[in-house]
Design a protein around this motif. Structure first.
Motif, short mmCIF file in Angstrom:
data_model
loop_
_atom_site.label_atom_id
_atom_site.label_comp_id
_atom_site.label_asym_id
_atom_site.label_seq_id
_atom_site.Cartn_x
_atom_site.Cartn_y
_atom_site.Cartn_z
N VAL A 58 0.84 -1.18 0.00
CA VAL A 58 0.00 0.00 0.00
C VAL A 58 0.88 1.24 0.00
N ALA A 59 0.46 2.25 -0.75
CA ALA A 59 1.23 3.49 -0.84
C ALA A 59 0.99 4.31 0.43
N LEU A 60 1.69 3.98 1.51
CA LEU A 60 1.47 4.63 2.79
C LEU A 60 2.07 6.03 2.80
N PRO A 61 1.42 6.96 3.44
CA PRO A 61 2.01 8.30 3.58
C PRO A 61 3.07 8.29 4.66
N GLU A 62 3.98 9.27 4.58
CA GLU A 62 5.01 9.41 5.60
C GLU A 62 4.43 10.22 6.74
N ILE A 63 3.96 9.57 7.77
CA ILE A 63 3.34 10.33 8.86
C ILE A 63 3.45 9.56 10.17
N ASP A 64 3.65 10.31 11.25
CA ASP A 64 3.75 9.71 12.58
C ASP A 64 2.42 9.91 13.29
N LEU A 65 1.93 8.85 13.95
CA LEU A 65 0.62 8.95 14.62
C LEU A 65 0.59 10.06 15.67
N SER A 66 1.75 10.31 16.27
CA SER A 66 1.73 11.37 17.30
C SER A 66 1.63 12.76 16.67
N ASP A 67 1.76 12.83 15.34
CA ASP A 67 1.51 14.12 14.68
C ASP A 67 0.01 14.40 14.57
N LEU A 68 -0.79 13.38 14.88
CA LEU A 68 -2.23 13.49 14.63
C LEU A 68 -3.00 13.93 15.88
N GLU A 69 -2.29 14.60 16.80
CA GLU A 69 -2.95 14.92 18.07
C GLU A 69 -3.91 16.10 17.97
N ASP A 70 -3.72 16.96 16.96
CA ASP A 70 -4.52 18.18 16.93
C ASP A 70 -5.93 17.94 16.39
N LEU A 71 -6.70 17.21 17.18
CA LEU A 71 -8.07 16.91 16.78
C LEU A 71 -8.93 18.18 16.82
N GLU A 72 -8.63 19.02 17.81
CA GLU A 72 -9.37 20.28 17.94
C GLU A 72 -9.34 21.07 16.63
N GLY A 73 -8.13 21.16 16.07
CA GLY A 73 -7.97 21.91 14.83
C GLY A 73 -8.81 21.30 13.71
N THR A 74 -8.83 19.98 13.66
CA THR A 74 -9.61 19.30 12.64
C THR A 74 -11.10 19.59 12.80
N LEU A 75 -11.55 19.53 14.06
CA LEU A 75 -12.97 19.79 14.31
C LEU A 75 -13.34 21.21 13.94
N THR A 76 -12.45 22.14 14.29
CA THR A 76 -12.70 23.54 13.94
C THR A 76 -12.81 23.68 12.43
N LEU A 77 -11.90 23.00 11.72
CA LEU A 77 -11.91 23.08 10.26
C LEU A 77 -13.21 22.48 9.70
N LEU A 78 -13.55 21.29 10.20
CA LEU A 78 -14.76 20.62 9.70
C LEU A 78 -15.99 21.47 9.96
N ARG A 79 -16.01 22.11 11.14
CA ARG A 79 -17.14 22.95 11.47
C ARG A 79 -17.16 24.18 10.56
N ALA A 80 -15.95 24.73 10.31
CA ALA A 80 -15.87 25.95 9.51
C ALA A 80 -16.38 25.72 8.09
N VAL A 81 -16.07 24.56 7.51
CA VAL A 81 -16.52 24.32 6.14
C VAL A 81 -17.96 23.80 6.11
N GLY A 82 -18.53 23.58 7.29
CA GLY A 82 -19.92 23.14 7.34
C GLY A 82 -20.09 21.64 7.13
N ALA A 83 -19.00 20.88 7.35
CA ALA A 83 -19.10 19.43 7.14
C ALA A 83 -19.87 18.75 8.27
N LEU A 84 -20.04 19.44 9.38
CA LEU A 84 -20.66 18.77 10.53
C LEU A 84 -22.13 19.14 10.72
N GLU A 85 -22.75 19.69 9.67
CA GLU A 85 -24.15 20.07 9.87
C GLU A 85 -25.08 19.03 9.31
#
Lengths: 354, 538, 365
Positions: free
Chosen positions: A327-354
């Protein structure tokens, strides 16, 4: 008591046989209740308590074989991953849980952040590739789940499928793609997208998807079901749900596809475990985490829950699964994925959570 | 008994003011239980104090208001459709000469037990754009059915899970109606249809109000169905917020908004219910109702009853059977569910009986007989738990239990308390409706024969209000049968019910494994209701 | 149940105000919050008697009854029964401890119990004694054959008898009847009155009967109290209240009245258009003399010695008849005669008052 209950609930003077029987039934129930709620005090300290956000149907066999092998008595409380993590947070110091076993790095991270997980011994951590272990060693991945694109095999062939997630914003996919923005794995994927391609690109992609009439589902399973039914053509999901549909319905018309170009779309997430800081049976808890990394457990994950193992070894993949190294895996460390808050803010901002 | 025990000052009217005093023997249990039921509210307030300013900004965003508006729209829509469905259904099983009215009652009430996540899933499986119906119609060239998702789907699904709340309440209220009222209306020159508007509806106002509140609160607190049917409501937004961030304080703040909505609804109920007393005033004891002959209308009646039962129970049964057959054909293994079934029955019946006897009887009696604000508060307190998402109730009791009551934590006792918090209010409405019909002179007669107020309550009021008690029991029983979050979080470790089995199987797409418990849940619940209603006079 | 009940105190309780009767009500106030107002200064019921509270609806008689029953406590004043203070400053004995029986206007039978169940409700559960008592009560009220019926299956009269039997079964100190005949039809009412009277006499229980029907009050009770506007106007035997009402209002409420203006000279004789009439108490100046229709004797052929009148109208009742007559001086009077002699409108008759009459000051219209 019998007469009293019956009078109130059924009216004494009627005294039908049915009502008498029912009263007797209630009394038996009450007695049964009293019996089944007697506390089990002395033995408690020898019983390992696992709070499992992972489904009983998936992990009960592993836990049973752990108990059988070690002789340690195990009690498991099953629930949603976030509900179980929240329960530990609410219980505080009095939490009966020794081990938290969840299927979402986000919930494990939340517990770690609250200081509710104790560091795992070095030798346990070293069993697994460091990319699947929390940076502070508070939890460890026990099996892997890949993000895939599930597609309807009646409608599409592999050649028709996009090379990366960005192609899904093309006009030809209008209204044909399913996603589950409220789902933890999807949110981890968006976090990965933000990390890999930057905030602006992630936002642009989300907005383009919404503009392309992406279909919203609450979680992975209904996406897979809708894809198989032909309600949508493709869906962004975790890889193993499809394998379960296929196990129950061999004619289910869907298959998994790993994006051919490396990127967030083909990232890998973990299910993992950690030892709760207030554990009463810390030794047994450690043994349990160790067991999840054992050959037997890892084999089980691969063959039965269709997840990828974290401990390498020679194993045969189930039909329909693609080996992770292909599988063509991306170069990423799981501990880089801690900023869930930022993701939620983004999802909310684009209206994905309505 | 003569000397009152401790009664809070605000509940104690001035001595010898001439007004009837609130009896301590009723006030104490009512206040105590109502206090317990308010635990989640205390928890929310406690949690919300830790909220960060950024959450306030999120809360007052236009998107929050939009979602709130959508919730309210669904509340209004569901209420309208539930009224349209429940009124004729209740009328048919009470007043008509339709054969098998007892059986119909049970069948019509049972869909209440279908958990919303399974009910919505079944609807999609049957009537989704590419559901079973489409597959059956495919030979006719139907490629795709119109989309069920969004408002219409949510409306249909929630109507199907909630109409029994109103149906059962209305039925119990209609059964306590007096033929002489109906006759009196007829002699005043009113036809059957006119009596509906001029007599039936006004007299049924308390039942309609109580049922509507339950329906509305259910709509507000549900997230399983709306999530699957892709209609974002306030609660699904809260749930998401909480699930994604595990931020209890932000979710608590949002849930307090929900509590305020609950209170607004209760205010509306108060207005709807009206202040009129509905007790019979004439002498003697009412005569039973003579059935109305349906004539040719009976075909329409059959269609309505049959259609409702099919949508409510038939769909889940058909879909479960298909799952079962497909799964078995593919070699899926089933799991024994007897223990889960026993547990379900045990806790549901206990929860129902406790809710009715310990909570509903004293609070409903206080509220109905002492019509002052302080007497009504305990009955109101229970609604807050029903209007809250189950997960919030569960977590608040986890917090309370683990920290302050470890000796009951993760035992059946705290689990029962959790069920009470969620569902005790269900038992209050039907009982109040019935109590408002009982001649208070009857209770006075009991007292003059040497029984204290509380003993009169048990020996006279409760048996006479049996219909309301049984309806309340049935409502709590059915709701507890399907309850999920409280069961998962508060049950003894390893405690299984049919609902947890179904949830656990569907969650990971083991549909064949979900089929058997789903079928058993429906069957056992129908039998349970049949048993509960066997105590009624028909 | 009987064990719970307080027996009448044998020694006088110093806190209890001296009471003239078996039941004594003193300075009781109720209803200042706006409901029907009751002010009773002094009211006594003698042991074993049947006392009627008579008054128009809304006069406060039912409120009084409910205070005695303990169902709604008075705002001030005291109620003493059999030497026991039931209501007083700081005291309120709840209804269930008063040993008072009550028959409600609408009977309030328990619909979930049979006739026998209703009657046994206030008795001690399953004992043989209570079964016997219930049997006796059913026999007394002629309900034995209906023992297993539900209230819904009874006629109005049977329901009423069941209610009576139920309230008498625990052997109450005092029985309260709240308009017990009002919901029965007229033909049934008379028989039932006689029946209830018989039952009350058989048990000897002290009884208070509330009614707005003067015939019922006069025929059923030993004494009666007339209540108007929340106050007791007069207490006495039926005969006393009928023939010697204390004021015009009392007179008007119980039966028909003729009021004749007259002049008294300080003695017990008054000058009126009907001649010099004897009155019950000495008066001076202008007065109004009250004559019942029964005390005006009407006859023909004309007796030249008496006053002449013309018959305007005849109401014939079968057992008697009431004549509306006009005197030559213009006054209209009602006169009651036996039913035998026929009268016709337009006829001239002679009029002769018989008896000693009450007279009132003319200040009220």
């Amino acid at each position: 008591m019998n007469g009293y209950l019956s009078r109130i609930l059924f009216g004494s003077s009627r005294g039908t046989i049915a009502s008498r029987l029912l009263c007797g039934f209630f009394l038996c129930l009450t007695a049964g209740l009293a019996a089944c709620t007697l506390p089990v005090p002395a033995e408690e300290s020898q019983t390992l308590v696992v709070y499992s956000g992972r489904n009983e149907n998936l992990v009960a066999p592993v836990i049973e074989s752990f108990a059988a092998e070690t002789g340690i008595k195990v009690e498991v409380r099953y629930g949603g991953t976030s509900a179980m993590a929240a329960t530990i947070l609410e219980e505080g110091e009095n939490s009966p849980a020794d081990v938290f076993y969840g299927q979402d790095a986000g919930a494990l991270g939340a517990l770690a952040k609250a200081g509710r997980l104790q560091a795992l011994p070095e030798d346990v951590q070293s069993l697994v590739d460091p990319s699947w272990v929390a940076s502070d060693g508070s939890w460890i991945g026990t099996s892997l789940r890949a993000r895939v694109l599930v597609y309807n095999t009646e409608e599409l062939a592999v050649e028709d499928l996009p090379a990366n997630i960005h192609d899904l914003t093309d006009e030809q996919w209008r209204g044909r793609v399913g996603w589950a923005p409220t789902n933890g794995s999807f949110q981890a994927f968006v976090t990965a997208l933000r990390v890999l391609e930057g905030e602006e690109a992630a936002k642009a992609w989300l907005e383009a998807m919404i503009a392309n009439d992406v279909q919203v589902y609450p979680k992975n399973t209904p996406i897979v079901a809708a894809t198989g039914a032909g309600e949508i053509s493709v869906g962004l999901v975790n890889h193993y749900y499809l394998l379960r549909f296929l196990a129950e319905d061999t004619e289910f018309k869907a298959a998994n596809y790993h994006f051919s170009e490396p990127g967030a779309g083909s990232m890998v997430n973990v299910a993992g475990a950690g030892i709760v800081d207030s554990c009463a049976n810390c030794g047994a808890a450690e043994a349990f985490v160790r067991y999840l990394l054992s050959e037997a457990a890892q084999d089980y994950f691969l063959s039965t829950t269709h997840e990828y193992p974290v401990v390498s070894g020679q194993r045969e993949l189930p039909s329909g699964a693609v080996p992770l190294d292909m599988v063509a895996l991306p170069e990423i460390d799981l501990s880089d994925l801690e900023d869930l808050e930022g993701t939620l803010t983004l999802l909310r901002a684009v209206g994905a959570l309505e | 008994m003569n000397k009152p025990l401790f009664v809070p000052m605000w509940l104690r009217p001035q001595s010898r003011s001439g007004q009837a005093r609130l009896p301590a023997s009723l006030v104490l249990p009512a206040v105590l239980v109502a206090g317990l039921l308010l635990l989640p509210l205390g928890y929310l307030v406690f949690r919300a104090t830790g909220v960060e300013p950024s959450v306030w900004r999120d809360l007052w965003s236009p998107s929050t208001l939009r979602i709130l508006g959508r919730s309210l729209l669904l509340v209004i829509g569901v209420n309208a459709s539930v009224w349209l469905l429940s009124l004729p259904l209740a009328w048919l099983v009470v007043f008509s000469d339709l054969p098998g009215r007892k059986l119909w009652t049970i069948l019509v009430a049972t869909p209440l037990v279908v958990p919303s996540y399974i009910g919505a899933y079944v609807l999609i499986a049957m009537y989704g754009p590419r559901g079973l119906l489409q597959q059956w119609l495919e030979p006719l060239g139907v490629e795709r059915l119109p989309s069920l998702y969004g408002f219409p789907g949510a409306l249909i699904a929630i109507t199907l899970f909630t109409y029994p709340y109103l149906f059962l309440g209305l039925r119990s209220a209609m059964m306590s109606l007096d033929q002489s009222w109906l006759d009196a209306a007829r002699t005043l020159g009113q036809s059957g249809w006119k009596t509906l508007g001029t007599l039936l509806l006004p007299v049924l106002r308390p039942a309609l109000a109580a049922g509507s509140v339950l329906v509305s609160l259910y709509v507000l607190s549900d997230f399983g169905a709306v999530a699957l049917l892709r209609y974002t409501t306030f609660t699904s937004a809260i749930y998401l917020y909480w699930q994604s961030s595990l931020d209890a304080s932000a979710a608590a703040l949002l849930m307090l908004v929900l509590v305020i909505l609950t209170m607004v609804l209760m205010g509306l109920e108060f207005v709807l219910r009206g202040r009129a007393r509905m007790a019979r005033t004439h002498a003697g004891t009412g005569r039973t109702i003579t059935p109305v002959r349906l004539g040719r209308w009976k075909y329409a009646a059959w269609l309505l009853l049959g259609g409702t039962v099919f949508m409510g129970m038939g769909n889940p049964i058909v879909v479960s059977l298909i799952w079962l057959v497909k799964g078995l054909a593919a070699g899926a293994t089933l799991q024994p569910v007897w223990q889960a079934m026993g547990n379900s029955l045990l806790v549901s019946l206990l929860a129902a009986i406790t809710a009715v006897l310990v909570f509903a009887v004293p609070t409903a009696y206080l509220a109905e007989r002492y019509r002052k604000l302080s007497a009504r508060l305990p009955a109101r307190a229970a609604y807050i738990g029903f209007g809250m998402p189950g997960i919030a109730v569960a977590l608040s009791l986890v917090f309370f239990g683990a920290r302050h009551a470890p000796w009951v934590y993760q035992t059946v006792y705290l689990l029962l308390l959790g069920y009470m918090v969620r569902y005790a209010s269900l038992a209050v409405g039907p009982l109040r409706t019935q109590l408002s019909r009982i001649n208070p002179r009857m209770e006075e007669a009991g007292r003059l024969l040497g029984f204290s107020e509380i003993r009169v309550l048990w020996r006279v009021t409760a048996p006479v209000a049996r219909g309301g008690l049984l309806t309340g029991t049935a409502l709590v029983f059915l709701s507890t049968m399907k309850e999920l979050p409280v069961t998962l979080l508060l049950g003894p470790t390893g405690f299984n019910t049919l609902a947890t089995r179904i949830w656990s199987a569907t969650e990971e797409a083991f549909y064949a494994r979900a089929a058997a418990p789903t079928l058993i849940l429906l069957l056992v619940s129908a039998l349970g209701i049949a048993a509960i209603f066997s105590g009624e006079e028909w | 149940m009987t064990a719970d009940r307080a027996e009448p105190a044998t020694e006088p309780d110093p806190k209890v105000p001296p009471a003239a009767g078996f039941l004594s009500i003193r300075q009781v106030r109720k209803g200042f919050d706006g409901s029907s107002l009751v002010r009773i200064e002094e009211f006594d019921v003698v042991e074993g008697e049947v006392m009627a509270l008579l008054g128009p609806s809304g006069c406060g008689k039912t409120t009084t009854l409910r205070m005695v029953a303990g169902l709604s406590p008075p705002e001030s004043g005291s109620i003493v029964m059999a030497g026991r203070l039931l209501d007083g400053p700081g005291v309120h004995v709840p209804a269930e401890r008063r040993n008072v029986g009550m028959v409600f206007q609408d009977y309030a039978l328990f619909p979930h119990l049979t006739v026998e169940g209703n009657i046994r409700f206030g008795l001690d559960g399953r004992s043989a004694e209570s079964a016997g008592r219930a049997r006796d009560m059913m026999e007394l009220t002629r309900l034995t054959h209906l023992a297993d019926r539900r209230p819904a299956e009874l006629s109005g009269g049977e329901q009423q008898r069941t209610a009576l039997a139920r309230s008498l079964a625990p052997n109450p100190h005092l029985l309260l009847l709240d308009e017990p005949f009002s919901s029965l039809d007229a033909s049934l009412r008379k028989d039932l009155r006689r029946e209830v009277r018989r039952i009350l006499q058989a048990t000897g229980v002290t009884t208070i009967l509330v009614t707005h029907d003067q015939d019922e009050a006069l025929s059923m009770c030993d004494r009666l109290a007339l209540i108007l506007d929340g106050e007791v106007q007069q207490v006495g035997t039926p005969r006393e209240l009928y023939w010697s009402p204390r004021n015009e209002n009392v007179a008007r409420f119980i039966g028909d009245v003729n009021l004749l203006p007259g002049t008294a000279d300080g003695s017990t004789i008054v000058d009126t258009v009907l001649g010099r009439l004897p009155i019950q108490a000495a008066r001076t100046g202008s007065v109004r003399v009250m004559l019942r229709p029964e005390s005006i004797q009407v006859s023909y052929p004309e007796d030249q010695a008496s006053v002449m009148a013309r018959v305007l109208d005849v109401e014939y009742y079968g057992h008697d008849q009431v004549l509306n007559i006009r005197l030559q001086t213009g006054e209209e009077l009602l006169a009651r005669r036996d039913a035998i002699q026929p009268f016709l409108p337009g006829q001239t008759v002679s009029v002769k008052p018989v008896g000693v009459f009450p007279a009132y000051a003319p200040d009220r219209g």
